[in-house]
Design an enzyme around this catalytic site. Structure first.
Site: not given
Ligand SMILES: C[S@@+](CC[C@H](N)C(=O)[O-])C[C@H]1O[C@@H](n2cnc3c(N)ncnc32)[C@H](O)[C@@H]1O
Length: 200
Positions: A49, A51, A69, A90, A113, A153
């Protein structure tokens, strides 16, 4: 390198952000000012969370942040900040666009991200990551208002150029951003598109 990691980790803790990744957005915002007061922001892959919290401070109480997420988050509202709404889902699911549009039909900024669960196989991890970035761009094209911005990203690899070349023509200005808070040895970069110009 460890020194840099420690610095951003401690800074995030001190400033009450759950992840050091917040500075990968904050640095880009300091340079390009794409988050504006009162905006509607979509934050894809938002957990835990940072961002969303950062964006909610920048855009203020007239704006809204919608976070999506796979992992469970929650709705939050703090005075002087935008409300953060949360959708657990998803991003690959076809129904996700309709679920997002229940909150807002269009967004001023789409952030992503997202990162896949890594397997250690560099090639396959990179492909998974790229398919998340491509999907984020599909959502951006569907949901961005004219004049909006996209900050996403991406891992640099063999198909990176093709991805960047698909994003670039949709915006008046596009950049590849490597924030100082992103580890130098990591191949992650961020593609930024400013001023969405495509008709739907
Ligand atoms: C690096 S973290 C994000 C960190 C966030 N930007 C922060 O600053 O707190 C990446 C996130 O992408 C989510 N993610 C990966 N594949 C996903 C998908 N298919 N649908 C939704 N979220 C996804 C993961 O569950 C993870 O929580």
């Amino acid at each position: 390198m460890k020194k840099v990691q420690d610095y951003y980790f401690k800074k995030a803790r001190k400033e009450n952000y759950p992840a050091r990744s917040v500075y990968k957005l904050a640095e880009a915002q300091d340079r390009f000012h794409f988050l504006k007061r009162g905006g509607n922001i979509l934050d894809i892959g938002c957990y835990p969370g940072s961002w969303s919290i950062y964006a909610s401070k920048v855009i203020g109480p007239q704006g809204v942040v919608i976070g999506v997420d796979l992992q469970a988050g929650s709705r939050t509202q703090q005075s002087g900040r935008a409300a953060i709404e949360f959708i657990r889902g998803d991003i690959m699911d076809d129904k996700i666009i309709a679920a997002i549009q229940e909150y807002r039909p269009r967004f001023n900024v789409v952030l992503s991200d997202m990162a896949p669960q890594t397997t250690g196989n560099k090639w396959s991890d990179q492909q998974k990551s790229l398919s998340l970035s491509r999907r984020a761009f599909v959502l951006a094209r569907e949901l961005l208002a004219q004049g909006g911005s996209f900050y996403c990203k991406v891992f640099e690899g063999e198909d990176f150029k093709e991805f960047y070349d698909s994003v670039r023509p949709c915006f008046a200005k596009a950049k590849i951003v490597k924030p100082r808070s992103s580890r130098r040895e990591s191949r992650e970069v961020f593609v930024l598109g400013i001023n969405y110009t495509r008709e739907r």
